[in-house]
Structure formats: structure tokens, C-alpha cells
Write an enzyme that holds these catalytic residues in place. Structure first.
Site, PDB file in Angstrom:
ATOM      1  N   GLU A 174       0.828  -1.200   0.000  1.00 46.00           N
ATOM      2  CA  GLU A 174       0.000   0.000   0.000  1.00 46.00           C
ATOM      3  C   GLU A 174       0.870   1.262   0.000  1.00 46.00           C
ATOM      4  OE1 GLU A 174      -3.738  -0.532   1.889  1.00 46.00           O
ATOM      5  OE2 GLU A 174      -3.599   1.423   2.840  1.00 46.00           O
ATOM      6  N   GLU A 233     -13.035   9.428  10.971  1.00 40.45           N
ATOM      7  CA  GLU A 233     -13.088   9.230   9.514  1.00 40.45           C
ATOM      8  C   GLU A 233     -13.820  10.397   8.848  1.00 40.45           C
ATOM      9  OE1 GLU A 233     -11.688   7.058   7.470  1.00 40.45           O
ATOM     10  OE2 GLU A 233     -10.836   5.683   8.931  1.00 40.45           O
TER      11      GLU A 233
HETATM   12  C1  LIG Z   1      -8.067   7.624   7.111  1.00 39.41           C
HETATM   13  C2  LIG Z   1      -7.977   6.178   6.662  1.00 39.41           C
HETATM   14  N1  LIG Z   1      -8.855   5.283   7.163  1.00 39.41           N
HETATM   15  C3  LIG Z   1      -8.741   3.975   6.757  1.00 39.41           C
HETATM   16  C4  LIG Z   1      -7.798   3.568   5.882  1.00 39.41           C
HETATM   17  C5  LIG Z   1      -7.753   2.160   5.416  1.00 39.41           C
HETATM   18  N2  LIG Z   1      -6.605   1.502   5.862  1.00 39.41           N
HETATM   19  C6  LIG Z   1      -6.934   4.534   5.399  1.00 39.41           C
HETATM   20  N3  LIG Z   1      -5.986   4.249   4.500  1.00 39.41           N
HETATM   21  N4  LIG Z   1      -7.042   5.870   5.782  1.00 39.41           N
END
Ligand SMILES: Cc1ncc(CN)c(N)n1
Length: 224
Positions: free
Chosen positions: A91, A213
Site C-alpha cells: 500500500e 473518519e
Molecule cells: C483515514 C484512513 N482510514 C482507513 C484507511 C484504510 N486503511 C486509510 N488508508 N485511511
């Protein structure tokens, strides 16, 4: 009991009880604008840079979940969490490639305040007093918000720009959904064996993630 007569899981109960908050996190105007093709690319670039920094912190968080898991010595959980941790290496490479494609300088950026707040929350899991149950529940909902948000961007009727499809598929794929469901099963199994106080702490963490979030999407779209 659900309509089939089976007991509803704890996480399913929370999803239903906090539907509004869950939808604010997973149908945010930022991701909905990706799906309808009106996304502001300045906001997308901001999200990309900020999320790269978030994922670097997320690696340490997942490692802390893994450590709590190992102390409980459940082999199957350990393999799933370890797989998740390993995939974060890919990732990070993906973020670097995308950043180069979109002209985002990953070296020169600093975290914005919602990102810093979220990263502080992740760091708080270093505390050995925080239980594996709370940690795995938190891990599950963090991944699930992305899975649900980005899956919506590739569901029928989407007008997601071609150049953003790869991003949406990264978290919106069937494979990532299965992984989130594995995390959910672990969380539900842990929650089923815990006192009501412990379950309450996990529910508070669940709600805190949804709030963070929403803050992260707001920050990306410059709403905060
Ligand atoms: C803020 C956020 N939330 C969740 C993910 C998922 N791993 C992410 N990459 N970024």
C-alpha cells in the site's frame, strides 16, 4: 435475533444502532463526489498526501494489534492480522506511485490537524492496558469505512473518473471486503466473551473511528 432466528452479532447491532453516523463516514460528500465524477482533484491530491502519512502511522497501529493478539496466542487471528500488516507494504508503494502520477510531493507535506488527531488516537493503542478486543474492533471498523466508501464508488451507476478507478478498486474490491469480514468475525468472537464494560469500551472506539473518519474526509475536501 435476526429474521432467520439467529443471534445478531454485536458489530451488526452497532451498525444498525449508529446507522446515521456510519453513513456520514461511508457516504461522505468527498467519496460521493468521486462516484459521481465531480471530485475536486485538488482535494483528491490533498487526500492522497495526507492518507500516505496516515498509513505510515497505521502500520505501527496494526503492529500493536498484532502484539496484543500474540499475547493471547490465537494462531488464526495472528495470520489474518499479519497478512494485513504485510499488505501495508504494498500500500505504501502504491501511494508513492500514485503521488508521482498526481504530482504530490510526499516529502514536503505535513499532517493537517484532523490527520494528527487521528494518528494520536492510533498511537494511544500502544498502551498495553487497551485490550485486544478494543484494538481488533477498532482495526475492523477503520478498514471497513474505506471498504464501504470505495466499493460504493465502483458500484453500478458510478461515474468515477477512469484515472481514479484504481484507487477505488484498492479498497472496494471483493478481496478487501472478505478481509474486512474476517476482521469482523474476529471482533465479534472477542466481543461475545467480554463483560458489558469491555463491550462498551469497544463501542466507544467504534464511534470514535467513525467521527475521525468524517473529520479525515472533511479535511481532504477542505471542510475543516
Ligand atoms: C483515514 C484512513 N482510514 C482507513 C484507511 C484504510 N486503511 C486509510 N488508508 N485511511
Amino acid at each position: 435475533m435476526d429474521s432467520c432466528g439467529a443471534d445478531e452479532s454485536t458489530t451488526a447491532r452497532w451498525m444498525a444502532a449508529h446507522r446515521g453516523m456510519y453513513e456520514r463516514a461511508t457516504r461522505h460528500p468527498f467519496t460521493v463526489s468521486i462516484r459521481d465524477g465531480t471530485v475536486d482533484l485538488v482535494a483528491f491530491r490533498r487526500w492522497l498526501g495526507q492518507d500516505y502519512m496516515f498509513v505510515r502511522e497505521f502500520v505501527a497501529f496494526v503492529a500493536s494489534v498484532l502484539l496484543k493478539c500474540c499475547k493471547q496466542s490465537d494462531r488464526t487471528d495472528m495470520e489474518i492480522i499479519l497478512g494485513g500488516l504485510a499488505s501495508l507494504s504494498d500500500e505504501l508503494s502504491w501511494f508513492k506511485k500514485e503521488a508521482a502520477k498526481w504530482g504530490v510531493d510526499l516529502v514536503g507535506i505535513s499532517p493537517l490537524s484532523s490527520n494528527t488527531e487521528y494518528c494520536r488516537f492510533l498511537q494511544s493503542f500502544d498502551d498495553p492496558e487497551i485490550s485486544y478486543t478494543v484494538a481488533i474492533t477498532t482495526f475492523w471498523i477503520i478498514e471497513t469505512v474505506y471498504q464501504d466508501s470505495f466499493a460504493f464508488c465502483i458500484e453500478e451507476g458510478h461515474r468515477t473518473p477512469l484515472e481514479l478507478l484504481g484507487t477505488c478498486q484498492r479498497w472496494g474490491s471483493a478481496e478487501f471486503k472478505q478481509y474486512c469480514q474476517s476482521l469482523q468475525r474476529i471482533a465479534d468472537r472477542c466481543l461475545a466473551n467480554r463483560t458489558s464494560d469491555a463491550v462498551k469500551s469497544a463501542e466507544e472506539a467504534f464511534l470514535r473511528v467513525l467521527e475521525l473518519e468524517v473529520g479525515f474526509w472533511d479535511m481532504s475536501s477542505s471542510r475543516s
